[in-house]
Design an enzyme around this catalytic site. Sequence first.
Site, PDB file in Angstrom:
ATOM      1  N   GLU A   1      10.833  -8.550  -2.041  1.00  0.00           N
ATOM      2  CA  GLU A   1      11.286  -6.926  -1.681  1.00  0.00           C
ATOM      3  C   GLU A   1      10.719  -6.766  -0.393  1.00  0.00           C
ATOM      4  O   GLU A   1       9.651  -6.505  -0.221  1.00  0.00           O
ATOM      5  CB  GLU A   1      10.921  -6.184  -2.652  1.00  0.00           C
ATOM      6  N   LEU A   2      11.533  -6.745   0.727  1.00  0.00           N
ATOM      7  CA  LEU A   2      11.120  -6.775   2.070  1.00  0.00           C
ATOM      8  C   LEU A   2      11.574  -5.839   3.011  1.00  0.00           C
ATOM      9  O   LEU A   2      11.405  -5.760   4.298  1.00  0.00           O
ATOM     10  CB  LEU A   2      11.404  -8.189   2.691  1.00  0.00           C
TER      11      LEU A   2
ATOM     12  N   TRP B   1       0.708  -1.263   0.058  1.00  0.00           N
ATOM     13  CA  TRP B   1      -0.064  -0.044   0.053  1.00  0.00           C
ATOM     14  C   TRP B   1       0.588   1.521   0.130  1.00  0.00           C
ATOM     15  O   TRP B   1       0.393   2.349  -0.536  1.00  0.00           O
ATOM     16  CB  TRP B   1      -1.015   0.041   1.124  1.00  0.00           C
TER      17      TRP B   1
ATOM     18  N   GLY C   1       6.714  -6.567   0.881  1.00  0.00           N
ATOM     19  CA  GLY C   1       6.041  -6.447   2.029  1.00  0.00           C
ATOM     20  C   GLY C   1       7.032  -6.611   3.177  1.00  0.00           C
ATOM     21  O   GLY C   1       8.267  -6.367   2.933  1.00  0.00           O
ATOM     22  N   SER C   2       6.459  -7.155   4.322  1.00  0.00           N
ATOM     23  CA  SER C   2       7.266  -7.502   5.235  1.00  0.00           C
ATOM     24  C   SER C   2       7.942  -8.653   5.201  1.00  0.00           C
ATOM     25  O   SER C   2       7.993  -9.520   4.312  1.00  0.00           O
ATOM     26  CB  SER C   2       6.230  -7.600   6.493  1.00  0.00           C
TER      27      SER C   2
END
Length: 462
Positions: free
Chosen positions: A231-232, A133, A209-210
């Site tokens: 991609e964290l 987001w 995200g995480s």
Amino acid sequence: MPAVQKTITPIDNSIYVERPYNSAAEIRTVLSAAQKAQAAWKHTPVAERAAILTKAVDIFLTKKDQHAEEITRQMGRPISQSPGEMRGFEERARYMIQIGPEALADIEATDKPGFTRFIRREPLGVVFIVAPWNYPYLTSVNGVIPALMAGNAVILKHSAQTPLCAESFQDAFDKAGLPKGLFQHLVLTHDDTAKVIAAPEVAYVNFTGSVAGGHAVQQAALGKFIGLGLELGGKDPAYVRADANLDHAVENLVDGAMFNSGQCCCAIERIYVHESLYDKFVDGFVDLTKKYRLGNPLDTNTNLGPMVRTSAAEFVRGQIQDAVKRGAKALVDAKSFAADKPGTPYLAPQVLVNVDHSMSVMSDESFGPVIGIMKVKSDDEAVKLMNDSKFGLTAALWTQDEQAALKIGDQVVTGTVYMNRCDYLDPALAWVGVKDSGRGATLSKVGYEMLTRPKSFHLRQI
């Protein structure tokens, strides 16, 4: 009836969007349609793919003001800043379309008489993109456009916070004449997201995200031999050398730390400053930070909006309180920001000194408008501290000595090294992380390598 996904706007914590979750039957239909459409699309000439995708980008941008306002209403970025995401979207989309023909061209080996030998870039099949987001179009366009350009089908699952972004993509592709089934979007629970990852039709997963989310994606894909792009996020450092342009460093690093309320994977989250500049740098940084205007993001005078949700703001408040208890000093009075209210997403920016790496605010991802600043005596000390992290996405160096930046950059364990800038993705360069910042790459020609497989042709003439 299936359950409903509700998007709570951080502006006033009201429900902004409601969408039903897709049923199991609908998910199966989408997977089947994607696989069927991709089988034909892979044989479409690259130039034709480029023409359709360019038309889709043109159509998307006719509603750029609407898209920008929807970003603000969905996740809280100030309306004065959301249009910038449209410009970034266009830059990346058009660049990846432009380089597609060259990136996807056959790689020929011509030095063996009597043989025709080359490597062809084959599309993978169905690419499943799980988008976040915080930069809902910039993060998703990194995968959507090149995946389609490479001959894949795409299924997009956007964040529950920004579902309208997936619908905007769909509208543009449909109006541009992209063959039915090639791009589709789903509204999914976490459990159904894992099932789609495990589905036999899915050949590649692009997730942003995480770290916990990345592990969940890996777990869901364990039963298959497929590629994963993860991609964290990060805890991105900046180092201000003794020879840095002080005013330039202050201005850009404040923006790099506070823009989008610090909710950027590559936001500056910790700063190391040479002792000769430290006091002046801190004074300038604090002075500029105090000039932010926290408030309703629909107000054009606001340049710092709420965080995405109250729990995110409370996490950062907790980091600040913990650091102060451990000896850190907070240099910004939150009470001077009238909109700052505990128990809400509205959080004043904060600058901390007397910090060290034992504190969460210097080691764990904050994803908020807070920064810790430490004094260092040398390049070696700065490198050691920059590398003292479980993350490795970007590192920003502020110096007028390019050779020194190259030398330091070679020593820092990171995906991208900046000099005299930060918090920016250049579509000509691979976007990549190391350690807990993930694996794989998007953007540039390298990004196309992630979305295709090499197929060798070895033809002997008799």
